[in-house]
Scaffold this motif. Structure first.
Motif: not given
Length: 277
Positions: A75-78, A83-84
């Motif tokens: 997961p990461f913050i785009n 959240e993506d």
């Protein structure tokens, strides 16, 4: 790069190895290091500064005994703040230090190559493209922390799992045996990278290495002179070994990159198939 310097490496037996300048600021020498010998660096800058390193012993590196890979959704913050997730590949390594009375500290570096197939061309060439998967990756390990003699499934790389792995990818892995002081140097650099961003961002503070100005010991000379034994191994990854399909770059019929028609446009690409492929 600093052109016009005089660069030498000396060992504890009195041998002097003079390096020659190839590209401006890049100094090279073919020489054979010997485990157990002690080496240090001496260089003179064009403006007359005399820089020396502290002595470093060349340690034998343990052999790499095996690899494994794992695919994860990380997961990461785009850029929109949502959240993506993205598919990542984790490369893991095994090594045995049973034959070492003095446990080594380890550092890993790697290069990569992948197979790239043209689709929409008459010749449908196949290119082999060199790639740097660890450009912002720093992995070290203190084998004194091991309960036994085997370092098993140690993650040494976390990289984006994309079209480069759609046919065949080759990791070239180098395992270095380094000393405690160098380990502490890289550990500090790693902490700065974690706080600041990556290896090439300006750090909040410069880490002092093992280099100094003979005439001005208080001057901070950045960097580290390192000598180490190295062991090497290759590891191939394919969609079959991963257990699932990886989409190639050249799919569909619209907005395809020019490399789909001429793979030699890719940086560091060649049609010459490596002998080990």
């Amino acid at each position: 790069p600093l052109p016009g310097a005089v660069v030498k490496v000396l060992d504890d037996a009195g041998n002097v190895f003079e390096f020659s300048e190839g590209k401006p600021g890049v100094y090279v020498k073919t020489m054979k290091g010997e485990p157990g010998k002690i080496y240090h660096l001496e260089l003179t800058t064009p403006d007359g500064k005399h820089i020396v390193s502290e002595p470093e012993i060349l340690r034998k590196a343990p052999a790499i005994s095996g690899f494994s890979v794992e695919a994860i959704d990380q997961p990461f913050i785009n850029n929109s703040g949502n959240e993506d997730s993205e598919k990542r590949l984790i490369l893991k390594l095994n090594t045995n230090v049973a034959d070492f009375s003095e446990r080594p500290y380890l550092r890993w570096r790697m290069d990569g190559e992948y197979e790239y197939h043209e689709v929409f061309s008459i010749t449908k060439k196949i290119c082999y493209v060199k790639h740097r998967p660890d450009l912002h990756n720093l992995r070290i390990f203190d084998t004194h922390e091991l309960a036994g003699d085997l370092l098993f499934d140690e993650p040494i790389l976390n990289t984006l799992l994309n079209y480069r792995f759609s046919d065949k990818y080759c990791f070239h892995v180098y395992q270095y045996a380094i000393g405690k002081r160098e380990y502490e140097y890289w550990r500090t650099v790693g902490e700065i990278m974690t706080r600041q961003g990556n290896l090439f961002d300006p750090p909040p503070g410069t880490v002092r290495g093992n280099l100094s100005n003979v005439d001005d010991p208080e001057e901070l000379v950045a960097g580290y002179f390192s000598v180490s034994g190295v062991s090497y191994a290759r590891h191939f990854v394919t969609p079959f070994s991963l257990g699932f399909y990886v989409e190639p770059r050249c799919t569909g019929f619209r907005n395809l990159p020019s490399e789909c028609y001429n793979c030699l446009l890719l940086p560091n690409s060649t049609q010459t198939k490596p002998v080990y492929w």
